[in-house]
Design an enzyme around this catalytic site. Structure first.
Site, PDB file in Angstrom:
ATOM      1  N   LYS A   1       6.654 -14.970  -1.718  1.00  0.00           N
ATOM      2  CA  LYS A   1       7.219 -16.033  -2.552  1.00  0.00           C
ATOM      3  C   LYS A   1       8.716 -16.207  -2.289  1.00  0.00           C
ATOM      4  CE  LYS A   1       8.277 -17.148  -7.350  1.00  0.00           C
ATOM      5  NZ  LYS A   1       8.204 -16.721  -8.740  1.00  0.00           N
TER       6      LYS A   1
ATOM      7  N   SER B   1      -4.505  -3.977   4.265  1.00  0.00           N
ATOM      8  CA  SER B   1      -5.746  -3.842   3.519  1.00  0.00           C
ATOM      9  C   SER B   1      -6.322  -2.462   3.827  1.00  0.00           C
ATOM     10  CB  SER B   1      -6.700  -4.971   3.934  1.00  0.00           C
ATOM     11  OG  SER B   1      -7.916  -4.875   3.240  1.00  0.00           O
TER      12      SER B   1
ATOM     13  N   THR C   1      -2.689  10.032   9.650  1.00  0.00           N
ATOM     14  CA  THR C   1      -1.280   9.753   9.372  1.00  0.00           C
ATOM     15  C   THR C   1      -0.651  10.749   8.414  1.00  0.00           C
ATOM     16  OG1 THR C   1      -1.870   8.369   7.508  1.00  0.00           O
ATOM     17  CG2 THR C   1      -1.600   7.269   9.647  1.00  0.00           C
TER      18      THR C   1
END
Length: 140
Positions: free
Chosen positions: A17, A33, A80
């Site tokens: 935005k 995601s 990770t």
């Protein structure tokens, strides 16, 4: 769940935005995601719902912000450090089980995700997509 949703959905929405008006028309956003959006698992309800929301947000922002491109990278099991809390033995067992059953026959590395992000950022005819970087894990 609220922290995860705020981090992966609300945060990127607010960034888009406020930053989109300052971006060039050929700009690009990449969201994150996860494979649980496509293959939910018991005990992962909040994560699955959050990742599904990221995928929906990606498509909606791609339409709203066009021609700025918006894509998502959707990692599966990636080594990770996120699994370190399981302890060495449980982590090794989980990784062995998943590497044995996914079509890629291995666990992902951070480099796999980084390459997908670079692809999503630089491919100028890709928008509204969620790129699975999961070794085909949701297929099995």
């Amino acid at each position: 769940m609220l922290l995860s949703f705020s981090t992966k959905v609300v945060g990127p929405l607010l960034l888009a935005k406020h930053l989109a008006p300052r971006m060039p028309a050929d700009g690009s956003f990449v969201l994150f995601s996860g494979a649980t959006a496509r293959k939910p698992a018991i005990g992962m309800l909040a994560v699955s719902a959050t990742n599904g929301a990221v995928d929906a947000l990606t498509r909606a922002l791609a339409v709203e912000l066009a021609p700025i491109r918006v894509n998502a990278v959707s990692p599966g099991t990636i080594d990770t450090g996120a699994y370190d809390a399981l302890g060495e033995d449980k982590k090794a067992a989980l990784f062995a089980r998943r590497a044995e059953t996914n079509p890629a026959r291995r666990i992902g590395a951070a480099e796999d995700v980084a390459q997908a992000v670079l692809f999503a950022l630089t491919t100028t005819f890709l928008t509204g997509a969620s790129l699975p970087v999961d070794g085909g894990e949701p297929l099995v």
